[in-house]
Write a protein that holds these residues in place. Structure first.
Motif, mmCIF file in Angstrom:
data_model
loop_
_atom_site.group_PDB
_atom_site.id
_atom_site.type_symbol
_atom_site.label_atom_id
_atom_site.label_comp_id
_atom_site.label_asym_id
_atom_site.label_seq_id
_atom_site.Cartn_x
_atom_site.Cartn_y
_atom_site.Cartn_z
ATOM 1 N N GLY A 43 4.141 20.042 60.943
ATOM 2 C CA GLY A 43 5.507 19.681 61.781
ATOM 3 C C GLY A 43 4.552 20.073 62.916
ATOM 4 N N GLU A 44 5.152 19.375 63.852
ATOM 5 C CA GLU A 44 4.976 19.855 65.195
ATOM 6 C C GLU A 44 5.785 21.105 65.627
ATOM 7 O OE1 GLU A 44 5.161 15.662 67.464
ATOM 8 O OE2 GLU A 44 6.923 15.558 65.984
ATOM 9 N N SER A 45 5.283 21.322 66.993
ATOM 10 C CA SER A 45 6.542 22.351 67.359
ATOM 11 C C SER A 45 7.148 21.923 67.620
ATOM 12 C CB SER A 45 5.274 22.900 68.463
ATOM 13 O OG SER A 45 3.726 23.082 68.514
ATOM 14 N N GLY A 46 8.411 23.307 67.624
ATOM 15 C CA GLY A 46 9.698 23.045 67.303
ATOM 16 C C GLY A 46 10.682 22.064 66.781
ATOM 17 N N CYS A 47 9.764 22.020 65.747
ATOM 18 C CA CYS A 47 10.576 21.345 64.412
ATOM 19 C C CYS A 47 11.408 22.685 63.164
ATOM 20 C CB CYS A 47 9.419 20.386 63.872
ATOM 21 S SG CYS A 47 8.596 21.399 62.188
ATOM 22 N N GLY A 48 10.897 23.846 63.405
ATOM 23 C CA GLY A 48 11.425 25.240 62.608
ATOM 24 C C GLY A 48 10.975 25.556 61.542
ATOM 25 N N PRO A 272 4.147 7.792 68.844
ATOM 26 C CA PRO A 272 4.820 7.369 70.309
ATOM 27 C C PRO A 272 6.306 8.151 70.032
ATOM 28 C CG PRO A 272 4.900 5.583 68.912
ATOM 29 C CD PRO A 272 3.861 6.683 68.092
ATOM 30 N N GLY A 273 6.730 8.500 71.527
ATOM 31 C CA GLY A 273 7.809 8.943 71.544
ATOM 32 C C GLY A 273 7.972 10.310 71.642
ATOM 33 N N GLU A 274 9.190 10.680 71.113
ATOM 34 C CA GLU A 274 9.632 12.625 71.448
ATOM 35 C C GLU A 274 10.565 12.651 70.330
ATOM 36 O OE1 GLU A 274 10.366 14.522 75.292
ATOM 37 O OE2 GLU A 274 9.137 13.908 76.127
ATOM 38 N N PRO A 275 10.387 14.629 69.701
ATOM 39 C CA PRO A 275 10.974 14.477 68.664
ATOM 40 C C PRO A 275 12.815 14.520 68.687
ATOM 41 C CG PRO A 275 9.424 16.202 67.889
ATOM 42 C CD PRO A 275 9.166 15.191 69.640
ATOM 43 N N PRO A 276 13.787 14.872 68.250
ATOM 44 C CA PRO A 276 15.135 14.800 69.265
ATOM 45 C C PRO A 276 15.132 16.638 69.303
ATOM 46 C CG PRO A 276 14.914 14.774 66.722
ATOM 47 C CD PRO A 276 14.058 14.251 67.373
ATOM 48 N N SER A 277 16.501 16.701 70.246
ATOM 49 C CA SER A 277 16.808 17.819 70.590
ATOM 50 C C SER A 277 17.551 18.256 69.064
ATOM 51 C CB SER A 277 17.572 18.421 72.179
ATOM 52 O OG SER A 277 18.118 19.167 71.868
ATOM 53 N N LEU A 278 17.096 19.632 68.664
ATOM 54 C CA LEU A 278 17.712 20.265 68.057
ATOM 55 C C LEU A 278 19.089 20.678 68.280
ATOM 56 C CD1 LEU A 278 14.800 22.093 65.747
ATOM 57 C CD2 LEU A 278 16.124 19.794 65.422
ATOM 58 N N ALA A 279 19.313 20.671 69.062
ATOM 59 C CA ALA A 279 20.672 21.065 70.231
ATOM 60 C C ALA A 279 21.538 19.587 70.042
ATOM 61 C CB ALA A 279 20.464 21.500 71.656
ATOM 62 N N ALA A 280 21.114 18.770 70.065
ATOM 63 C CA ALA A 280 22.239 18.042 69.884
ATOM 64 C C ALA A 280 20.830 16.720 68.737
ATOM 65 C CB ALA A 280 22.259 16.846 70.842
ATOM 66 N N PRO A 281 20.965 16.892 67.471
ATOM 67 C CA PRO A 281 20.173 15.972 66.629
ATOM 68 C C PRO A 281 21.363 14.553 66.408
ATOM 69 C CG PRO A 281 21.489 17.587 65.117
ATOM 70 C CD PRO A 281 21.534 18.146 66.348
#
Length: 328
Positions: A43-48, A272-281
């Motif tokens: 997974g990408e960085s920051g995905c948990g 494309p795009g960016e992962p969503p914020s995990l503070a407001a999925p």
């Protein structure tokens, strides 16, 4: 007959409290792991991914907002164990962790051998000589000369320090070792050497592994199965061969298309795009905003559809009544 399943994780959740609100770092993660099996968590960085490792090891920071779920290790519900019993009977004895950048975590003023032997002295009460003898055995297993037992961490190269930390995780012979980016700060040759050492440990000790990484090439070296994580959730879990050749989730397909290949003329494609914020999925499918196949139902959260034995994909495209090819 002994159950082949070593680890079963059901609905695991770990949320942190921050100034921006609760961060849903791990959100309803479920998977199982067989004995003598290696599961790669991609997974990408920051995905948990690292938060998943901390949740399994019960190494939680002070700002935990919410935890839930069940973890069964070798038939025992370890989430029901009191903290002290979990520390005494599970941590390092049955379940060990090699943390990210762990080669920098060695105590600079204590000899390496003493640090590797410490879990045996603390958890099992072994005398110093017996514990050091076991440390020497594990050093040889991971490909380090026993001469390094008497040295200090600053006298070892980065690769040697990483092997020493791996030896520390293996010294008590745990059934399962979690490896969080074990080769990320190492050169390519040292990475290959570390992966060969892990394969030897898996073969000779029968140790199971969870390898956490964002490196597809590294994951293909060790993994028997792959679990792809996105925005705190597992979106696909499959046998490694099937995942790398026939990815089922749109994110899996895009990820594999982004990897350069030696025997393929097609150029790697960017996701494309960016992962969503995990503070407001977002509600619904968390990958929908980046997905070229999205359609109306993606506004709802998809379940994990069964595509074969131990193969699941969290995508509405695999529903029986999904439109052919999806649609934007």
């Amino acid at each position: 007959m002994r159950d082949r399943t070593l680890l079963r994780v059901e609905g695991l959740e770990l949320h942190y409290q921050t100034r921006q609100g609760a961060v849903h770092a791990v959100d309803g993660v479920s998977f199982d792991l067989h004995r003598q099996e290696a599961l790669v968590v991609l997974g990408e960085s920051g995905c948990g991914k690292s938060s998943l490792a901390k949740a399994l090891m019960r190494l939680l920071p002070r700002n935990v907002h919410h935890t839930a779920g069940r973890v069964t290790l070798d038939g025992v519900d370890v989430t029901a164990l009191p903290d002290e019993r979990f520390r005494r009977e599970v941590q390092w004895s049955r379940l060990a962790l090699v943390m990210q950048a762990s080669m920098n975590a060695l105590n600079p003023v204590v000899r390496v051998g003493e640090q590797v032997a410490e879990p045996l002295r603390v958890l099992r009460g072994w005398p110093r000589g017996k514990a050091l003898a076991r440390a020497a055995e594990v050093f040889e297993l991971v490909g380090v000369s026993t001469d390094f037992l008497a040295r200090y961490p600053f006298e070892l190269s980065g690769g040697m320090r990483q092997r020493a930390v791996l030896a520390m995780a293996l010294v008590a012979e745990p059934a399962l070792v979690i490896l969080d980016e074990p080769t990320s700060a190492l050169d390519v040759l040292t990475q290959a050497s570390i992966m060969n050492a892990l394969k030897r440990v898996k073969r000779e000790l029968g140790t199971s592994f969870i390898l956490i990484t964002h490196d597809v090439a590294t994951s293909s070296e060790l993994g028997d199965r792959v679990a792809l994580m996105y925005a705190g959730q597992l979106v696909e879990v499959a046998d490694a061969e099937r995942f790398f050749t026939e990815p089922a989730h749109p994110y899996s397909r895009m990820l594999m298309a982004s990897v350069p290949r030696l025997r393929q003329r097609a150029r790697p494609e960017a996701i494309p795009g960016e992962p969503p914020s995990l503070a407001a999925p977002p509600g619904g499918c968390r990958y929908a905003e980046r997905c070229p196949y999205r359609f109306a139902r993606c506004a709802q959260d998809p379940p994990a559809f069964r595509l074969g034995e131990r193969h699941r994909a969290r995508c509405w495209l695999h529903a029986d009544d999904a439109p052919a090819g999806g649609g934007a």
